[in-house]
Design a protein around this motif. Structure first.
Motif, short mmCIF file in Angstrom:
data_model
loop_
_atom_site.label_atom_id
_atom_site.label_comp_id
_atom_site.label_asym_id
_atom_site.label_seq_id
_atom_site.Cartn_x
_atom_site.Cartn_y
_atom_site.Cartn_z
N PRO A 200 0.83 -1.22 0.00
CA PRO A 200 0.00 0.00 0.00
C PRO A 200 0.86 1.25 0.00
CG PRO A 200 -0.01 -1.03 2.17
CD PRO A 200 0.70 -1.98 1.25
N GLY A 201 0.43 2.22 -0.78
CA GLY A 201 1.14 3.48 -0.86
C GLY A 201 0.53 4.53 0.06
N SER A 202 1.01 5.74 -0.10
CA SER A 202 0.53 6.82 0.77
C SER A 202 -0.90 7.22 0.45
CB SER A 202 1.46 8.04 0.63
OG SER A 202 1.51 8.45 -0.74
N THR A 205 -5.91 3.08 0.90
CA THR A 205 -6.63 2.87 2.15
C THR A 205 -6.37 1.46 2.66
OG1 THR A 205 -8.35 4.40 1.41
CG2 THR A 205 -8.88 2.98 3.27
N LEU A 206 -6.00 1.33 3.90
CA LEU A 206 -5.74 0.02 4.47
C LEU A 206 -7.02 -0.77 4.62
CD1 LEU A 206 -3.16 1.03 7.24
CD2 LEU A 206 -2.70 0.16 4.93
N PRO A 207 -6.97 -2.11 4.55
CA PRO A 207 -8.19 -2.91 4.68
C PRO A 207 -8.91 -2.68 6.00
CG PRO A 207 -6.41 -4.24 3.80
CD PRO A 207 -5.80 -2.94 4.23
N GLU A 208 -8.17 -2.55 7.11
CA GLU A 208 -8.85 -2.35 8.39
C GLU A 208 -9.55 -1.00 8.45
OE1 GLU A 208 -4.35 -1.76 8.78
OE2 GLU A 208 -5.76 -3.27 8.00
N ASP A 209 -9.00 0.00 7.76
CA ASP A 209 -9.67 1.30 7.72
C ASP A 209 -10.91 1.27 6.84
OD1 ASP A 209 -7.69 2.21 9.36
OD2 ASP A 209 -6.49 3.08 7.73
N ALA A 210 -10.85 0.49 5.74
CA ALA A 210 -12.01 0.41 4.86
C ALA A 210 -13.16 -0.36 5.51
CB ALA A 210 -11.62 -0.25 3.53
N LEU A 211 -12.86 -1.34 6.36
CA LEU A 211 -13.90 -2.14 7.00
C LEU A 211 -14.36 -1.55 8.33
CD1 LEU A 211 -12.45 -5.72 6.36
CD2 LEU A 211 -14.24 -4.53 5.08
N ALA A 212 -13.71 -0.51 8.78
CA ALA A 212 -14.12 0.08 10.07
C ALA A 212 -15.45 0.81 9.92
CB ALA A 212 -13.04 1.05 10.55
N ILE A 213 -16.31 0.68 10.93
CA ILE A 213 -17.62 1.35 10.96
C ILE A 213 -17.44 2.71 11.61
CG2 ILE A 213 -20.00 1.23 11.79
CD1 ILE A 213 -19.74 -1.80 11.80
N THR A 214 -17.55 3.74 10.80
CA THR A 214 -17.34 5.11 11.28
C THR A 214 -18.61 5.95 11.27
OG1 THR A 214 -16.73 5.80 9.05
CG2 THR A 214 -14.94 5.08 10.50
N TRP A 215 -19.74 5.37 10.94
CA TRP A 215 -20.99 6.13 10.90
C TRP A 215 -22.13 5.24 11.37
CZ3 TRP A 215 -25.53 5.45 8.00
CH2 TRP A 215 -26.44 6.50 8.05
N SER A 216 -23.01 5.80 12.15
CA SER A 216 -24.19 5.09 12.64
C SER A 216 -25.43 5.84 12.20
CB SER A 216 -24.15 4.98 14.17
OG SER A 216 -24.10 6.28 14.75
N PRO A 217 -26.47 5.13 11.74
CA PRO A 217 -27.68 5.82 11.25
C PRO A 217 -28.36 6.61 12.37
CG PRO A 217 -28.07 3.47 11.48
CD PRO A 217 -26.61 3.67 11.68
N ILE A 218 -29.00 7.71 11.97
CA ILE A 218 -29.69 8.60 12.90
C ILE A 218 -31.18 8.47 12.67
CG2 ILE A 218 -29.96 10.99 13.64
CD1 ILE A 218 -27.16 11.51 12.62
N HIS A 219 -31.93 8.24 13.71
CA HIS A 219 -33.37 8.11 13.61
C HIS A 219 -34.01 9.50 13.63
CE1 HIS A 219 -37.50 6.77 14.47
NE2 HIS A 219 -37.09 5.63 13.90
#
Length: 384
Positions: A200-202, A205-219
């Motif tokens: 991977p270059g600069s 995106t690393l695989p762990e960063d791509a699979l990380a959940i960074t957003w949760s739905p808002i009701h």
């Protein structure tokens, strides 16, 4: 070696382990299309058409040793890089190359007859009496009858060691090949290539960063989309109220319920999905037409519109394909007509027709109400 001869040998060299045809056995005047139009002559003097090998039992990826020539070494195991079926030459890895690059056709070639194929490692008796594990080489090769696999378009056969450097018991278990003394089947080299994973270059995106959940739905019932408190400051504009109200946040994310409506319908992913759905629908329509014609072919017989001739399944498939193609042309024309109407083409055509009709009507009215003014150059004819 001249550049032309080197170019011919390089074009005729292959790294494939499969045999798709036997065009290398053709005469020089019939080699058009085998490698290039330049290869219509013999690649090297002395390699005649009748001297070429038809069934190659040494292919790229095999382990061999050199028994004759300046690089003869019976104790070194080498790997085949590529072969030239027009010159009976085999390019071996590990030998000094001819050019600046020591890969592919730039390796040092060896003649097919100077090589022995490795059968495998076996326990052989030694002078001390205890069995030792050594490399066993095939001193004579044989092959089974080749047969053509139409699905993959290749010729396949089994290769055997008819004679080995050390006498071994027969291990031939093939059903269609009779058992012979010291006839050992040699498997073909594996053609699977290992997938090279680039670092991977600069900007990757690393695989762990791509699979990380960074957003949760808002009701919608949760802030900032719902404010249970009524307005306490009537007359204040929305901007001041948003700044004063903690439940309203201008930087709040867009609710996920509007993702489909706000997303771009012309994105590459959606266009590709629509294209795949269209291809699947066309394939299903083709199967339906062919199935209908196959059912019709089974019902045909004497006294039909075909004059008593029965339709074969192959003919019915061709008829179904032809009808499917005509249906596609008709569907495309109807789709163009529908898009033209949706763009307002029909209304525009009506407006043009009405404008042309008004123009013709005005021209007719002007001709009917035409009155010539009295001038000096006008003469009224006298009545007879």
């Amino acid at each position: 070696m001249s550049r032309l001869r080197a170019a011919r040998e390089h074009a005729a060299t292959t790294k494939s382990t499969l045999t798709r045809d036997f065009k290398h056995l053709l005469s020089p005047t019939k080699l058009h299309g085998y490698a290039s139009s330049v290869l219509v002559r013999e690649p090297r003097p002395g390699v005649r058409q009748q001297d070429r090998i038809k069934h190659w039992n040494i292919v790229p990826g095999d382990k061999v040793r050199i028994i004759n020539g300046p690089y003869a070494d019976k104790n070194t195991v080498r790997e085949v890089a590529s072969v030239n079926k027009l010159t009976n030459k085999v390019y071996i890895k590990g030998l000094p190359g001819k050019g600046r690059r020591a890969t592919g056709a730039h390796l040092k070639p060896e003649h097919y007859s100077n090589l022995q194929l490795l059968v495998g490692k076996y326990e052989v008796p030694s002078t001390s009496g205890a069995p030792a594990i050594e490399n066993v080489w095939a001193t004579r090769l044989s092959s089974s009858k080749p047969f053509f696999i139409r699905k993959h378009g290749v010729w396949v056969w089994n290769r055997y060691a008819a004679a080995t450097s050390v006498a071994l018991p027969s291990s031939d278990t093939a059903v269609d090949v009779p058992a012979r003394k010291n006839r050992i089947r040699i498997p073909w080299p594996s053609t699977k290539k290992e997938a090279k994973t680039p670092k991977p270059g600069s900007y990757d995106t690393l695989p762990e960063d791509a699979l990380a959940i960074t957003w949760s739905p808002i009701h919608p019932s949760t802030p900032p989309f719902f404010n249970p408190q009524p307005r306490q400051t009537p007359g204040v504009n929305d901007l001041e109220e948003a700044e004063a109200d903690p439940y309203l946040d201008a930087n709040a994310p867009i609710e996920h319920f509007l993702a489909a409506e706000l997303s771009n319908p012309h994105s590459r992913t959606k266009k590709q999905k629509r294209w795949q759905e269209r291809l699947a629908a066309q394939a299903a329509l083709k199967e339906e037409f062919v199935k209908r014609e196959m059912q019709r072919a089974r019902r045909t017989g004497p006294g039909t519109e075909l004059g008593g001739r029965r339709i074969t399944p192959r003919e019915s498939r061709r008829i179904g394909t032809w009808k499917w193609q005509n249906a596609l042309v008709k569907m495309k024309a109807e789709e163009r007509q529908r898009k033209w109407v949706a763009r307002g083409g029909e209304e525009a055509r009506k407006r043009r027709q009405e404008r042309s009709a008004r123009k013709l009507r005005r021209q007719a009215e002007r001709l009917q109400t035409l009155v010539l003014a009295k001038e000096k150059n006008q003469v009224v004819p006298k009545s007879a």
